[in-house]
Design a protein around this motif. Structure first.
Motif, PDB file in Angstrom:
ATOM      1  N   THR A 147      66.363  75.837  35.609  1.00  0.00           N
ATOM      2  CA  THR A 147      67.311  74.854  36.132  1.00  0.00           C
ATOM      3  C   THR A 147      66.565  73.642  36.686  1.00  0.00           C
ATOM      4  O   THR A 147      66.954  72.487  36.450  1.00  0.00           O
ATOM      5  CB  THR A 147      68.187  75.480  37.226  1.00  0.00           C
ATOM      6  N   GLY A 148      65.482  73.900  37.404  1.00  0.00           N
ATOM      7  CA  GLY A 148      64.676  72.803  37.922  1.00  0.00           C
ATOM      8  C   GLY A 148      64.091  71.953  36.818  1.00  0.00           C
ATOM      9  O   GLY A 148      63.993  70.725  36.940  1.00  0.00           O
ATOM     10  N   ALA A 149      63.699  72.592  35.708  1.00  0.00           N
ATOM     11  CA  ALA A 149      63.125  71.847  34.588  1.00  0.00           C
ATOM     12  C   ALA A 149      64.152  70.947  33.926  1.00  0.00           C
ATOM     13  O   ALA A 149      63.823  69.832  33.490  1.00  0.00           O
ATOM     14  CB  ALA A 149      62.531  72.820  33.576  1.00  0.00           C
ATOM     15  N   TRP A 150      65.397  71.417  33.806  1.00  0.00           N
ATOM     16  CA  TRP A 150      66.444  70.549  33.244  1.00  0.00           C
ATOM     17  C   TRP A 150      66.580  69.282  34.085  1.00  0.00           C
ATOM     18  O   TRP A 150      66.694  68.172  33.553  1.00  0.00           O
ATOM     19  CB  TRP A 150      67.777  71.299  33.190  1.00  0.00           C
ATOM     20  N   ASN A 151      66.568  69.443  35.382  1.00  0.00           N
ATOM     21  CA  ASN A 151      66.677  68.299  36.280  1.00  0.00           C
ATOM     22  C   ASN A 151      65.432  67.411  36.183  1.00  0.00           C
ATOM     23  O   ASN A 151      65.524  66.177  36.087  1.00  0.00           O
ATOM     24  CB  ASN A 151      66.861  68.797  37.711  1.00  0.00           C
ATOM     25  N   ALA A 152      64.254  68.047  36.183  1.00  0.00           N
ATOM     26  CA  ALA A 152      62.991  67.304  36.231  1.00  0.00           C
ATOM     27  C   ALA A 152      62.671  66.583  34.931  1.00  0.00           C
ATOM     28  O   ALA A 152      61.888  65.629  34.924  1.00  0.00           O
ATOM     29  CB  ALA A 152      61.840  68.256  36.592  1.00  0.00           C
ATOM     30  N   LEU A 153      63.253  67.022  33.823  1.00  0.00           N
ATOM     31  CA  LEU A 153      63.017  66.360  32.539  1.00  0.00           C
ATOM     32  C   LEU A 153      64.204  65.505  32.096  1.00  0.00           C
ATOM     33  O   LEU A 153      64.022  64.459  31.470  1.00  0.00           O
ATOM     34  CB  LEU A 153      62.697  67.401  31.462  1.00  0.00           C
ATOM     35  N   GLY A 154      65.408  65.940  32.439  1.00  0.00           N
ATOM     36  CA  GLY A 154      66.599  65.201  32.028  1.00  0.00           C
ATOM     37  C   GLY A 154      66.738  63.873  32.735  1.00  0.00           C
ATOM     38  O   GLY A 154      67.039  62.843  32.111  1.00  0.00           O
ATOM     39  N   LEU A 155      66.516  63.860  34.063  1.00  0.00           N
ATOM     40  CA  LEU A 155      66.703  62.617  34.802  1.00  0.00           C
ATOM     41  C   LEU A 155      65.655  61.549  34.463  1.00  0.00           C
ATOM     42  O   LEU A 155      66.010  60.372  34.285  1.00  0.00           O
ATOM     43  CB  LEU A 155      66.735  62.902  36.303  1.00  0.00           C
ATOM     44  N   PRO A 156      64.379  61.886  34.332  1.00  0.00           N
ATOM     45  CA  PRO A 156      63.432  60.850  33.897  1.00  0.00           C
ATOM     46  C   PRO A 156      63.781  60.263  32.539  1.00  0.00           C
ATOM     47  O   PRO A 156      63.506  59.091  32.284  1.00  0.00           O
ATOM     48  CB  PRO A 156      62.093  61.604  33.842  1.00  0.00           C
ATOM     49  N   ALA A 157      64.397  61.072  31.684  1.00  0.00           N
ATOM     50  CA  ALA A 157      64.771  60.564  30.363  1.00  0.00           C
ATOM     51  C   ALA A 157      65.726  59.387  30.481  1.00  0.00           C
ATOM     52  O   ALA A 157      65.597  58.388  29.756  1.00  0.00           O
ATOM     53  CB  ALA A 157      65.401  61.684  29.532  1.00  0.00           C
ATOM     54  N   LEU A 158      66.689  59.471  31.396  1.00  0.00           N
ATOM     55  CA  LEU A 158      67.646  58.361  31.519  1.00  0.00           C
ATOM     56  C   LEU A 158      66.950  57.103  32.038  1.00  0.00           C
ATOM     57  O   LEU A 158      67.288  55.978  31.645  1.00  0.00           O
ATOM     58  CB  LEU A 158      68.851  58.763  32.355  1.00  0.00           C
ATOM     59  N   TYR A 159      65.946  57.277  32.911  1.00  0.00           N
ATOM     60  CA  TYR A 159      65.231  56.103  33.419  1.00  0.00           C
ATOM     61  C   TYR A 159      64.259  55.550  32.387  1.00  0.00           C
ATOM     62  O   TYR A 159      63.976  54.337  32.375  1.00  0.00           O
ATOM     63  CB  TYR A 159      64.516  56.449  34.726  1.00  0.00           C
ATOM     64  N   LEU A 160      63.743  56.409  31.510  1.00  0.00           N
ATOM     65  CA  LEU A 160      62.976  55.888  30.381  1.00  0.00           C
ATOM     66  C   LEU A 160      63.886  55.080  29.464  1.00  0.00           C
ATOM     67  O   LEU A 160      63.442  54.114  28.831  1.00  0.00           O
ATOM     68  CB  LEU A 160      62.320  57.046  29.627  1.00  0.00           C
ATOM     69  N   GLY A 161      65.164  55.464  29.396  1.00  0.00           N
ATOM     70  CA  GLY A 161      66.139  54.653  28.671  1.00  0.00           C
ATOM     71  C   GLY A 161      66.302  53.287  29.303  1.00  0.00           C
ATOM     72  O   GLY A 161      66.403  52.263  28.600  1.00  0.00           O
ATOM     73  N   VAL A 162      66.333  53.236  30.630  1.00  0.00           N
ATOM     74  CA  VAL A 162      66.400  51.946  31.336  1.00  0.00           C
ATOM     75  C   VAL A 162      65.180  51.096  30.981  1.00  0.00           C
ATOM     76  O   VAL A 162      65.291  49.896  30.709  1.00  0.00           O
ATOM     77  CB  VAL A 162      66.478  52.172  32.862  1.00  0.00           C
ATOM     78  N   ALA A 163      64.014  51.730  30.994  1.00  0.00           N
ATOM     79  CA  ALA A 163      62.788  50.989  30.679  1.00  0.00           C
ATOM     80  C   ALA A 163      62.810  50.468  29.245  1.00  0.00           C
ATOM     81  O   ALA A 163      62.335  49.357  28.967  1.00  0.00           O
ATOM     82  CB  ALA A 163      61.571  51.888  30.912  1.00  0.00           C
ATOM     83  N   ARG A 164      63.366  51.255  28.328  1.00  0.00           N
ATOM     84  CA  ARG A 164      63.482  50.798  26.937  1.00  0.00           C
ATOM     85  C   ARG A 164      64.419  49.589  26.836  1.00  0.00           C
ATOM     86  O   ARG A 164      64.172  48.652  26.071  1.00  0.00           O
ATOM     87  CB  ARG A 164      64.001  51.937  26.058  1.00  0.00           C
ATOM     88  N   ALA A 165      65.505  49.618  27.612  1.00  0.00           N
ATOM     89  CA  ALA A 165      66.414  48.476  27.617  1.00  0.00           C
ATOM     90  C   ALA A 165      65.708  47.237  28.152  1.00  0.00           C
ATOM     91  O   ALA A 165      65.908  46.118  27.653  1.00  0.00           O
ATOM     92  CB  ALA A 165      67.650  48.795  28.457  1.00  0.00           C
ATOM     93  N   ALA A 166      64.868  47.434  29.176  1.00  0.00           N
ATOM     94  CA  ALA A 166      64.105  46.310  29.721  1.00  0.00           C
ATOM     95  C   ALA A 166      63.131  45.757  28.685  1.00  0.00           C
ATOM     96  O   ALA A 166      62.978  44.527  28.537  1.00  0.00           O
ATOM     97  CB  ALA A 166      63.347  46.761  30.972  1.00  0.00           C
ATOM     98  N   LEU A 167      62.476  46.639  27.942  1.00  0.00           N
ATOM     99  CA  LEU A 167      61.537  46.199  26.912  1.00  0.00           C
ATOM    100  C   LEU A 167      62.268  45.461  25.793  1.00  0.00           C
ATOM    101  O   LEU A 167      61.769  44.451  25.270  1.00  0.00           O
ATOM    102  CB  LEU A 167      60.774  47.395  26.354  1.00  0.00           C
ATOM    103  N   ASP A 168      63.457  45.950  25.434  1.00  0.00           N
ATOM    104  CA  ASP A 168      64.241  45.267  24.405  1.00  0.00           C
ATOM    105  C   ASP A 168      64.571  43.831  24.829  1.00  0.00           C
ATOM    106  O   ASP A 168      64.487  42.891  24.030  1.00  0.00           O
ATOM    107  CB  ASP A 168      65.529  46.037  24.118  1.00  0.00           C
ATOM    108  N   TRP A 169      64.983  43.686  26.092  1.00  0.00           N
ATOM    109  CA  TRP A 169      65.301  42.333  26.563  1.00  0.00           C
ATOM    110  C   TRP A 169      64.043  41.468  26.585  1.00  0.00           C
ATOM    111  O   TRP A 169      64.065  40.295  26.190  1.00  0.00           O
ATOM    112  CB  TRP A 169      65.914  42.376  27.969  1.00  0.00           C
ATOM    113  N   LEU A 170      62.937  42.059  27.045  1.00  0.00           N
ATOM    114  CA  LEU A 170      61.685  41.312  27.123  1.00  0.00           C
ATOM    115  C   LEU A 170      61.263  40.792  25.751  1.00  0.00           C
ATOM    116  O   LEU A 170      60.892  39.615  25.604  1.00  0.00           O
ATOM    117  CB  LEU A 170      60.583  42.202  27.707  1.00  0.00           C
TER     118      LEU A 170
END
Length: 422
Positions: free
Chosen positions: A252-275
């Motif tokens: 359960t901890g691993a789902w949280n620890a890997l799932g949530l960073p994935a969404l923020y890596l998505g944010v970073a990808r959106a930032a790179l796309d705009w850049l």
């Protein structure tokens, strides 16, 4: 004594069941969420239509177990989903993550009362049915660091009556079911998560969320004033200090620890796309060519891409290992969270540094991505807890006389201190 009933016989999703899981629809969902993400961020409004898009694509029920008629999506699938949702609107992604994690946990280890979960599945078949665990309190903070909640469940005939306040209750205004972490007023005290339906008398959402990032998540306060909960509608009710739900198991901890960073890596990808779009469009008069042609910017973009590629690969690889039953990967997932969130934050910060005033202008999305990605540090497990445990384990293994140190040929304490110091 109240106990959670098995969900083995819980009816499956039916009626207006969402379509089968199709991850090929993710780019379209990302684009749909992105259309109104800036508006919801500006006004701090809950993105109801965003969840309608996610539900219509069959993503909110992706992790419902196969025995309940769901797709039974893996952690690796969920990471892909959350990365795509995060690139569109991280507020939608975060509340969706809580819902996906809830269904995934129920698929692994059934703990919901049968009737309550059947009700949730029925609601999920008809439309977005959002779920989150409300655990944080003004005095307690997060229970993962220990302590008893002040929210109290009092026995009242065939019901419990819940009274207390929860803070940072992500998505509170849009939740269908709230899992409220509370203590009983018994002696000895028991602790568990009580299933509270939205709209119950005595349940109030106070609009206290005034945050820099993830403004549309509406992580407001929830106040409970003698809210009625059926006696059996509680998960993991057990004596205080012996509660399975107080601290998550490794998977359960691993789902949280890997799932949530994935969404923020998505944010970073959106930032790179705009850049990258900005660097192609920006043509300074003195240069007479787009900034994208300059080696300095090409190198900087390469640095960002390399960092995100490494972080994405780590998260994806560990997600697959956890899915395969690798216990070591589950235990190490917290360290991957630290690395992935740092990569996401660094990527967006680098984009801001490259664009200067343009990146910090409200009309451009980069400043929003910057504010949102900083929220990655808040989620459990937090960096200090992960690094303390990780560093302690390394030092304990290396301690003179330990089995690990002996097996690696570490000299005994009497001969290893050849120099003064720490």
């Amino acid at each position: 004594m109240s106990r959670a009933r098995s969900t083995t016989d819980t009816p499956p999703l039916r009626g207006g069941s969402p379509p089968p899981l199709d991850l090929g629809r993710l780019p379209a969902v990302t684009a749909a969420l992105a259309e109104r993400a800036a508006e919801h961020d500006r006004d701090a409004t809950f993105p109801y239509e965003g969840f309608a898009h996610v539900h219509a694509a069959g993503l909110l029920t992706a992790t419902v177990g196969a025995r309940h008629g769901g797709p039974g999506a893996s952690l690796a699938d969920t990471v892909r989903i959350l990365r795509a949702l995060g690139a569109g609107d991280p507020a939608v992604a975060l509340v969706s993550a809580m819902t996906l994690f809830t269904h995934a946990a129920e698929a692994r280890t059934p703990s919901w009362p049968g009737a309550a979960y059947a009700e949730l599945l029925a609601a999920s078949a008809e439309g977005p049915a959002l779920v989150n665990a409300l655990r944080v309190e003004p005095q307690l903070g997060s229970p993962v660091r220990g302590g008893l909640p002040a929210t109290t469940a009092r026995r009242d005939g065939g019901n419990w009556r819940l009274t207390g306040r929860k803070i940072y209750s992500t998505g509170a205004v849009g939740l269908s079911h709230l899992l409220v972490f509370a203590r009983t007023d018994e002696d000895p005290v028991r602790v568990g998560s009580f299933v509270v339906r939205a709209g119950r008398p005595g349940l109030t959402v106070e609009p206290t969320w005034d945050h820099v990032g993830l403004r549309a998540s509406r992580s407001d306060d929830v106040v409970l004033d003698s809210v009625r909960v059926p006696l059996d509608d509680v998960l993991h009710l057990a004596p205080a200090g012996d509660t399975p739900g107080a601290r998550p198991d490794a998977v359960t901890g691993a789902w949280n620890a890997l799932g949530l960073p994935a969404l923020y890596l998505g944010v970073a990808r959106a930032a790179l796309d705009w850049l990258t779009g900005f660097l192609h469009e920006r043509v300074p008069t003195a240069l007479g060519a787009p900034l994208a042609t300059l080696p300095r910017f090409r190198t900087a973009v390469g640095e960002i891409e390399a960092s995100l590629l490494g972080a994405d690969t780590l998260v994806d690889t560990y997600a697959r290992r956890v899915d395969a039953g690798d216990a070591e990967a589950a235990r190490e997932a917290g360290a991957i969270k630290v690395l992935a969130t740092r990569a996401a934050i660094s990527a967006v910060e680098a984009a801001v540094a490259l664009t200067g005033n343009h990146g910090l202008t409200r009309a451009n999305p980069l400043q929003r991505h910057h504010r949102d990605v900083l929220c990655s540090r808040v989620h459990t497990p937090q960096d200090d807890s992960v690094l303390l445990a990780l560093g302690g384990a390394v030092l304990d293994r290396a301690a003179p006389g330990s089995p690990a140190a002996t097996s690696h040929g570490t000299p005994p304490a009497t001969t290893s201190r050849t120099q003064k110091g720490n």
